[in-house]
Write an enzyme that holds these catalytic residues in place. Sequence first.
Site, PDB file in Angstrom:
ATOM      1  CB  SER A 125      -0.895  -0.002   1.247  1.00  0.00           C
ATOM      2  OG  SER A 125      -1.512   1.249   1.426  1.00  0.00           O
ATOM      3  CE1 TYR A 150      -3.490  -0.291   5.369  1.00  0.00           C
ATOM      4  CE2 TYR A 150      -4.043  -2.605   5.663  1.00  0.00           C
ATOM      5  CZ  TYR A 150      -3.777  -1.526   4.831  1.00  0.00           C
ATOM      6  OH  TYR A 150      -3.776  -1.691   3.473  1.00  0.00           O
ATOM      7  CE  LYS A 154      -1.558  -4.295   3.362  1.00  0.00           C
ATOM      8  NZ  LYS A 154      -1.815  -5.629   2.753  1.00  0.00           N
TER       9      LYS A 154
END
Length: 339
Positions: A125, A150, A154
């Site tokens: 991302s 989150y 990544k």
Amino acid sequence: MKILVTGGLGFIGSHTVVELQNEGFDVVVIDNCSNADEKVLDGIKAITGKTPIFEQLDLKEKARVQDFFKRHPDVEGVIHFAASKAVGESVEKPLLYYENNLGTLVYVLKELIKKNRANFIFSSSCTVYGQADSMPITESAPVKPAESPYGNTKQVGEEIIIDTCKVTPNLQSIALRYFNPMGAHPSTEIGELPIGVPQNLVPFITQTGMGIRKELSVFGNDYPTGDGTCVRDYIHVVDLAKAHVVALQRLLNHDNESNYEVFNIGTGKGSSVLEVIQSFERVSGKKLNYRIVGRRPGDVVEAYADTTKANEVLGWKAQSTLDEAMRSAWAWEQKIRSQ
Ligand code: WQD
């Protein structure tokens, strides 16, 4: 040729399954259905005429992951979507995110690297860039300290792959750093199905357009941008799905220049929140009910991609405009609310 798509019932996963089938791949989907419904398989079949093999399986269960790969020795590549992706939830439940997003990645990789050649596409991302120092963002922009667990999953996910690739020459991998996916398949057979109140802008807009939400809150218009609202790179989910197929083919054809490559997957164009609202109003012919409110903590001001590397090295370029993507999002919203 059989390809495993983990999280293949999800928004981006299901669109990627369609594009893989369109290219003649046999697809096996693993999904634990925690954030997706098995009915998505019907939508995929309605589009391609083929139902992928499906196994409802939680990748957190190591023994079941091992058993899956024993039963499917002919899997030639893995596209790994399975992960939790709600930024706000990750702040509340960090351990859930570290276990679900990283534990599962480790279990899949441990089985995959037993193969002579392990082809692996990782769903990353633009979040890893945080607030990049300059626009558009290239792949050489520094990875910044994550704003959320989150986002950290990544970043750490990429590091896990990099460290493994260094000592595992048979692991061949590509990380795709998505910008902001939106829209739905033009058939309206599959699309985004946010559970509860949508966190992301576009589904909130289309639900407001349908009258499901009273009004959209625009999180701040005092940013240093053209119209004061945040700028993002909104990419049609079908364009994004096609990027996965191109990346996989690059690995299968042994065209990759190293066993860990990274590509930004966006349109290369930034759009402000107000511009996205105007896009909705153009394609729907409806006035959107919205109100400017305070900033949302953690939002970056601007993030849009420099797509030169994906265009020139991967040979992929986004085709859809913002309005075309918005038209597909609105058609999907109308379809699911008519059922
Ligand atoms: C976009 C803009 C909001 C909702 C997220 C994930 C990121 C990646 C892409 C997975 C921002 C504004 C939003 C609303 C608003 N996903 N907004 N009102 O935050 O850019 O990124 O999706 O990889 O990891 O975090 O997307 O759609 O939430 O927000 O004004 O009700 O819309 O402030 O400027 P974001 P978003």
